[in-house]
Design an enzyme around this catalytic site. Structure first.
Site, PDB file in Angstrom:
ATOM      1  CE  LYS A   1      -3.746   8.124   6.559  1.00 45.81           C
ATOM      2  NZ  LYS A   1      -4.920   7.230   6.429  1.00 45.81           N
TER       3      LYS A   1
ATOM      4  CB  SER B   1     -11.535   7.243  -3.518  1.00 48.76           C
ATOM      5  OG  SER B   1     -10.324   7.712  -2.934  1.00 48.76           O
TER       6      SER B   1
ATOM      7  CE  LYS C   1      -6.078   1.909  -0.413  1.00 52.68           C
ATOM      8  NZ  LYS C   1      -6.331   2.015   0.989  1.00 52.68           N
TER       9      LYS C   1
ATOM     10  NE  ARG D   1      -5.903   9.744   3.193  1.00 54.12           N
ATOM     11  CZ  ARG D   1      -4.619   9.975   2.941  1.00 54.12           C
ATOM     12  NH1 ARG D   1      -4.207  11.229   2.765  1.00 54.12           N
ATOM     13  NH2 ARG D   1      -3.763   8.993   2.856  1.00 54.12           N
TER      14      ARG D   1
ATOM     15  CD  GLU E   1       5.729  -3.866   3.607  1.00 53.45           C
ATOM     16  OE1 GLU E   1       5.092  -4.734   4.219  1.00 53.45           O
ATOM     17  OE2 GLU E   1       6.123  -2.816   4.146  1.00 53.45           O
TER      18      GLU E   1
ATOM     19  CE  LYS F   1      -3.552   2.445   2.542  1.00 57.78           C
ATOM     20  NZ  LYS F   1      -4.600   2.353   3.567  1.00 57.78           N
TER      21      LYS F   1
HETATM   22  C1  PBG Z   1      -7.450   3.481   5.513  1.00 51.33           C
HETATM   23  C2  PBG Z   1      -7.719   3.291   4.082  1.00 51.33           C
HETATM   24  C3  PBG Z   1      -7.535   4.214   3.038  1.00 51.33           C
HETATM   25  C4  PBG Z   1      -8.085   3.629   1.900  1.00 51.33           C
HETATM   26  C5  PBG Z   1      -8.549   2.361   2.255  1.00 51.33           C
HETATM   27  N1  PBG Z   1      -8.303   2.151   3.612  1.00 51.33           N
HETATM   28  C6  PBG Z   1      -7.037   5.613   3.028  1.00 51.33           C
HETATM   29  C7  PBG Z   1      -5.707   5.925   3.551  1.00 51.33           C
HETATM   30  O1  PBG Z   1      -4.844   5.063   3.727  1.00 51.33           O
HETATM   31  O2  PBG Z   1      -5.505   7.111   3.824  1.00 51.33           O
HETATM   32  C8  PBG Z   1      -8.166   4.305   0.561  1.00 51.33           C
HETATM   33  C9  PBG Z   1      -9.200   3.778  -0.369  1.00 51.33           C
HETATM   34  C10 PBG Z   1      -9.562   4.710  -1.478  1.00 51.33           C
HETATM   35  O3  PBG Z   1      -8.959   5.769  -1.693  1.00 51.33           O
HETATM   36  O4  PBG Z   1     -10.522   4.371  -2.181  1.00 51.33           O
HETATM   37  N2  PBG Z   1      -6.349   2.961   6.074  1.00 51.33           N
END
Ligand code: PBG
Length: 333
Positions: free
Chosen positions: A226, A283, A257, A213, A242, A203
């Site tokens: 992050k 998203s 992701k 968010r 990972e 990720k």
């Molecule tokens: C939370 C999480 C996130 C997403 C899925 N789980 C956001 C982030 O890490 O800030 C993002 C999914 C998306 O953007 O559709 N840990």
């Protein structure tokens, strides 16, 4: 000397000339069973709250989420992924609402299981960001650094809370070191032998998560970024490390992701490891297609399907996508 493989004996256009022939030689097929549908939950009854930055996607109250789960089942979508928009007065520094046996996630999970049973899988996200006032996925120290080991303790409890409510797949999205093994061991101790783990293994600290968010209500609260736990966007070999670790720790499947900008990672993961690989079309990727289509870049459904088949071509077992229901409807004709 004539090259026997050369034109005009070989014409690759021959097999493309008709629709039946294209169908006959098609290498990858997208089916509704390849899709996992992320859904956002909000408190209340009969509530639908459209999300401005995610056109066509809404937050639903639990009664309406159950209807979405039935819709998914009827469309042949095997699994839904749940994300809560926790009321602000229930957010705090340590995200303790994640451990409440009666929180939105647990109530939604139970309601779906009561209505749909094992006709659909429920994937639940493990991370603290929808529950913390600072919007980080874990517990922060005085300097705002997300502390790995202290966070593990609460993530284990969050995962058990979700499994006890009926979650089928625990999906840790927090990127703490050691969390897959810690969660697996505790699921086993609690006799949740058949609860799977889909690890958000690779990720990235991506700019494509913005609308998500907004959807869970952490964009306003997030302090900083992050990057001390999510991966550097420039790295590929590290993603393989990972993934190898998460497999060794007991993951049943792994996720990459975001999706489309990271297809090289999907391909490498599929080639290097014998494990189901999923991608999350996040998203921002979804919103860009909608914005592009609205701006006249191309036909929305065609853009959507071209991106989804790319995941299959790269080797994905499935795709988490906000397009799931629309794509499944299209596939059913
Ligand atoms: C939370 C999480 C996130 C997403 C899925 N789980 C956001 C982030 O890490 O800030 C993002 C999914 C998306 O953007 O559709 N840990």
């Amino acid at each position: 000397m004539t090259d026997l493989t050369a034109y005009p004996r070989t014409r690759l256009r021959r097999s493309r000339a008709t629709a039946w022939s294209r169908a006959m030689v098609r290498e990858n097929i997208l089916s509704p069973a390849d899709l996992i549908w992320p859904l956002f939950i909000v408190e209340g009854d009969n509530v639908e709250e459209p999300i401005d930055s995610l056109p066509g996607v809404s937050r639903w109250s639990i009664d309406r989420i159950v209807a979405r789960a039935k819709e998914a089942r009827d469309l042949g979508i095997p699994c839904v992924a749940l994300f809560p928009n926790t009321p602000n007065d229930k957010r705090n520094d340590d995200g303790s609402e994640a451990l409440n046996v009666d929180n939105l996630m647990c109530r939604a999970t139970k309601a779906i299981k009561d209505a749909v049973g094992d006709d659909i899988g429920i994937l639940t996200d493990v991370a603290l960001d929808p529950y913390t006032t600072h919007g980080q996925d874990g517990l922060v120290d005085a300097q705002g650094y997300v502390e790995n080991d202290r966070t593990l303790d609460i993530l284990i409890k969050q995962a058990l809370n979700q499994a006890n409510a009926g979650a089928d797949i625990i999906a840790p999205s927090d990127m703490m070191d050691g969390r897959v093994g810690a969660i697996r061991d505790n699921l086993e101790l609690a006799h949740h032998h058949n609860v799977q783990i889909m690890a958000y293994a690779a990720k990235y600290a991506s700019a494509f998560y913005g609308p998500f968010r907004d959807a869970v209500g952490s964009s306003g609260t997030l302090k900083g970024n992050k990057k001390t736990y999510q991966m550097d966007i420039a790295n590929g070999d590290e993603a393989m490390r990972e993934i190898a670790l998460d497999i060794a720790e007991g993951a049943d499947s792994v996720m990459v992701k975001p999706g489309l900008a990271y297809l090289d990672i999907v391909y490498r993961a599929k080639t290097e490891f014998n494990i189901p690989v999923f991608a999350y079309q996040v998203s921002g990727e979804y919103a860009l297609v909608e914005a592009g289509a609205a701006a006249g870049v191309g036909d929305r459904d065609a853009l959507m399907m071209e991106k989804l088949i790319a995941f299959k071509r790269a080797g994905c077992s499935g795709i988490l996508t906000y397009f799931a229901a629309d794509a499944a409807r299209l596939l059913h004709g």
